[in-house]
Design an enzyme around this catalytic site. Structure first.
Site, PDB file in Angstrom:
ATOM      1  N   ARG A 101     109.319  51.292  37.386  1.00  0.00           N
ATOM      2  CA  ARG A 101     110.369  51.671  38.322  1.00  0.00           C
ATOM      3  C   ARG A 101     111.167  50.425  38.685  1.00  0.00           C
ATOM      4  O   ARG A 101     110.588  49.439  39.153  1.00  0.00           O
ATOM      5  CB  ARG A 101     109.676  52.251  39.558  1.00  0.00           C
ATOM      6  CG  ARG A 101     110.568  52.868  40.563  1.00  0.00           C
ATOM      7  CD  ARG A 101     109.715  53.548  41.617  1.00  0.00           C
ATOM      8  NE  ARG A 101     109.249  52.626  42.635  1.00  0.00           N
ATOM      9  CZ  ARG A 101     109.152  52.926  43.925  1.00  0.00           C
ATOM     10  NH1 ARG A 101     109.471  54.123  44.344  1.00  0.00           N
ATOM     11  NH2 ARG A 101     108.730  52.044  44.789  1.00  0.00           N
ATOM     12  N   THR A 105     117.036  49.873  41.993  1.00  0.00           N
ATOM     13  CA  THR A 105     117.617  51.227  41.886  1.00  0.00           C
ATOM     14  C   THR A 105     116.569  52.324  42.052  1.00  0.00           C
ATOM     15  O   THR A 105     116.917  53.487  42.291  1.00  0.00           O
ATOM     16  CB  THR A 105     118.263  51.422  40.500  1.00  0.00           C
ATOM     17  OG1 THR A 105     117.213  51.358  39.514  1.00  0.00           O
ATOM     18  CG2 THR A 105     119.290  50.339  40.194  1.00  0.00           C
ATOM     19  N   ASP A 197     101.297  48.713  46.469  1.00  0.00           N
ATOM     20  CA  ASP A 197     101.642  48.828  45.051  1.00  0.00           C
ATOM     21  C   ASP A 197     100.355  49.047  44.246  1.00  0.00           C
ATOM     22  O   ASP A 197      99.547  48.126  44.091  1.00  0.00           O
ATOM     23  CB  ASP A 197     102.361  47.555  44.575  1.00  0.00           C
ATOM     24  CG  ASP A 197     102.916  47.734  43.174  1.00  0.00           C
ATOM     25  OD1 ASP A 197     102.127  48.044  42.261  1.00  0.00           O
ATOM     26  OD2 ASP A 197     104.136  47.589  43.001  1.00  0.00           O
ATOM     27  N   ASP A 200      99.712  46.735  41.081  1.00  0.00           N
ATOM     28  CA  ASP A 200      99.340  45.365  41.445  1.00  0.00           C
ATOM     29  C   ASP A 200      97.928  45.298  42.018  1.00  0.00           C
ATOM     30  O   ASP A 200      97.185  44.341  41.763  1.00  0.00           O
ATOM     31  CB  ASP A 200     100.337  44.792  42.465  1.00  0.00           C
ATOM     32  CG  ASP A 200     101.646  44.408  41.790  1.00  0.00           C
ATOM     33  OD1 ASP A 200     101.646  44.191  40.562  1.00  0.00           O
ATOM     34  OD2 ASP A 200     102.673  44.343  42.496  1.00  0.00           O
TER      35      ASP A 200
HETATM   36  O1  LIG Z   1     107.814  58.149  42.091  1.00  0.00           O
HETATM   37  P1  LIG Z   1     108.464  56.843  41.749  1.00  0.00           P
HETATM   38  O2  LIG Z   1     109.509  56.452  42.749  1.00  0.00           O
HETATM   39  O3  LIG Z   1     108.972  56.786  40.349  1.00  0.00           O
HETATM   40  O4  LIG Z   1     107.343  55.709  41.919  1.00  0.00           O
HETATM   41  C1  LIG Z   1     106.056  55.850  41.440  1.00  0.00           C
HETATM   42  C2  LIG Z   1     105.797  54.939  40.261  1.00  0.00           C
HETATM   43  O5  LIG Z   1     105.806  53.569  40.678  1.00  0.00           O
HETATM   44  C3  LIG Z   1     104.573  52.949  40.315  1.00  0.00           C
HETATM   45  O6  LIG Z   1     104.637  52.345  39.065  1.00  0.00           O
HETATM   46  P2  LIG Z   1     105.393  50.942  38.838  1.00  0.00           P
HETATM   47  O7  LIG Z   1     106.817  51.173  38.472  1.00  0.00           O
HETATM   48  O8  LIG Z   1     105.145  50.041  39.995  1.00  0.00           O
HETATM   49  O9  LIG Z   1     104.704  50.395  37.528  1.00  0.00           O
HETATM   50  P3  LIG Z   1     103.232  49.777  37.350  1.00  0.00           P
HETATM   51  O10 LIG Z   1     102.296  50.955  37.306  1.00  0.00           O
HETATM   52  O11 LIG Z   1     103.322  49.056  36.055  1.00  0.00           O
HETATM   53  O12 LIG Z   1     102.946  48.865  38.500  1.00  0.00           O
HETATM   54  C4  LIG Z   1     103.607  54.117  40.303  1.00  0.00           C
HETATM   55  O13 LIG Z   1     102.423  53.835  39.608  1.00  0.00           O
HETATM   56  C5  LIG Z   1     104.422  55.228  39.704  1.00  0.00           C
HETATM   57  O14 LIG Z   1     104.453  55.217  38.291  1.00  0.00           O
HETATM   58  O1  LIG Z   2     104.102  53.231  47.515  1.00  0.00           O
HETATM   59  C1  LIG Z   2     104.305  53.081  46.291  1.00  0.00           C
HETATM   60  C2  LIG Z   2     105.454  53.578  45.637  1.00  0.00           C
HETATM   61  C3  LIG Z   2     105.594  53.389  44.313  1.00  0.00           C
HETATM   62  N1  LIG Z   2     104.641  52.726  43.618  1.00  0.00           N
HETATM   63  C4  LIG Z   2     103.534  52.228  44.220  1.00  0.00           C
HETATM   64  O2  LIG Z   2     102.676  51.641  43.553  1.00  0.00           O
HETATM   65  N2  LIG Z   2     103.396  52.419  45.542  1.00  0.00           N
HETATM   66 MG   LIG Z   3     103.561  48.922  40.435  1.00  0.00          MG
END
Ligand SMILES: O=P(O)(O)OC[C@H]1O[C@H](OP(=O)(O)OP(=O)(O)O)[C@H](O)[C@@H]1O
Ligand SMILES: O=c1cc[nH]c(=O)[nH]1
Ligand SMILES: [Mg+2]
Length: 206
Positions: A101, A105, A197, A200
């Protein structure tokens, strides 16, 4: 259909994950355990097919799972739910959908996809701990639908009302399962109160 899986063990373990002092090891372990508990609830209605087998005593008319189950973790954080579900359903096939994500944006970006050939015929379970705006979940659902998937379930730990509404609007045919429905999103698109997150915290990248 939205179902929030209320179970004391799930709630207790999720509380441990939400605490800011919980480290990577315990965060991962609780996620693993919750994923298994959620899978147990979500698979209650799986179709069975009749089989005839021989027990050591006599012939027995019984049942086995009738459909292949395809697990689709959304990378990275969805990977944290794979082991817990595999322990319960060792025969699952596993697809991978790579999405991140954009922090500004909040739009999802695809960087990887790989599917088992039989995905069109299986019961597809997309897994990701967080359903925030719903952008990533909707993108993953579109990707598996392009592969011909028809029977799709979305399994997330924590959801925001905004994410649930987005998936229900764009994909009313997809059942959504959560461990908790939280209050809202904050100005940065994080779930409130949430757990921070997820990626992370699972991988120790912050
Ligand atoms: O509903 P949304 O607004 O799309 O957000 C949720 C997404 O954000 C996070 O992933 P992230 O983009 O942080 O990637 P990661 O799992 O690699 O940390 C989470 O694990 C979802 O995939
Ligand atoms: O709260 C949130 C939203 C998006 N992705 C995450 O990992 N945590
Ligand atoms: Mg993430």
């Amino acid at each position: 259909m939205l179902k929030v899986l209320e179970h004391p063990l799930i709630t207790h373990k999720l509380t441990q994950m939400r605490k800011k002092e919980t480290g990577t090891k315990d965060f991962r372990q609780n996620l693993d355990e919750i994923a298994g508990l959620m899978a147990y609830e979500i698979t209650r209605d799986l179709p069975l097919e009749p089989v005839q087998i021989e027990t050591p005593v006599q012939t027995c008319n019984t049942f086995t799972l009738g459909k292949e189950i395809v697990l689709v973790p959304i990378l990275r954080a969805g990977l944290g739910m794979v082991n817990g579900i595999c322990n319960l359903i060792p025969t699952v096939k596993i697809a991978h959908v790579g999405l991140y994500r954009d922090e500004e944006t909040l739009e999802p970006h695809t960087y990887f996809e790989k599917y088992p050939k039989t995905i069109h015929d299986g019961i597809v379970m997309i897994v990701d701990p967080m359903l925030a705006t719903g952008g990533s979940a909707c993108a993953a659902i579109e990707m598996v639908k392009r592969q011909g998937a028809k029977n799709i379930r979305l399994v997330c730990l924590v959801g925001a009302p905004e994410g649930v509404a987005a998936v229900e609007k764009e994909h009313p045919d997809v059942d959504i399962y959560l461990a908790a429905l939280d209050e809202k999103l904050n100005e940065k698109g994080y779930i409130v109160p949430g757990l921070g997150d997820a990626g992370d915290r699972i991988f120790g990248t912050k």
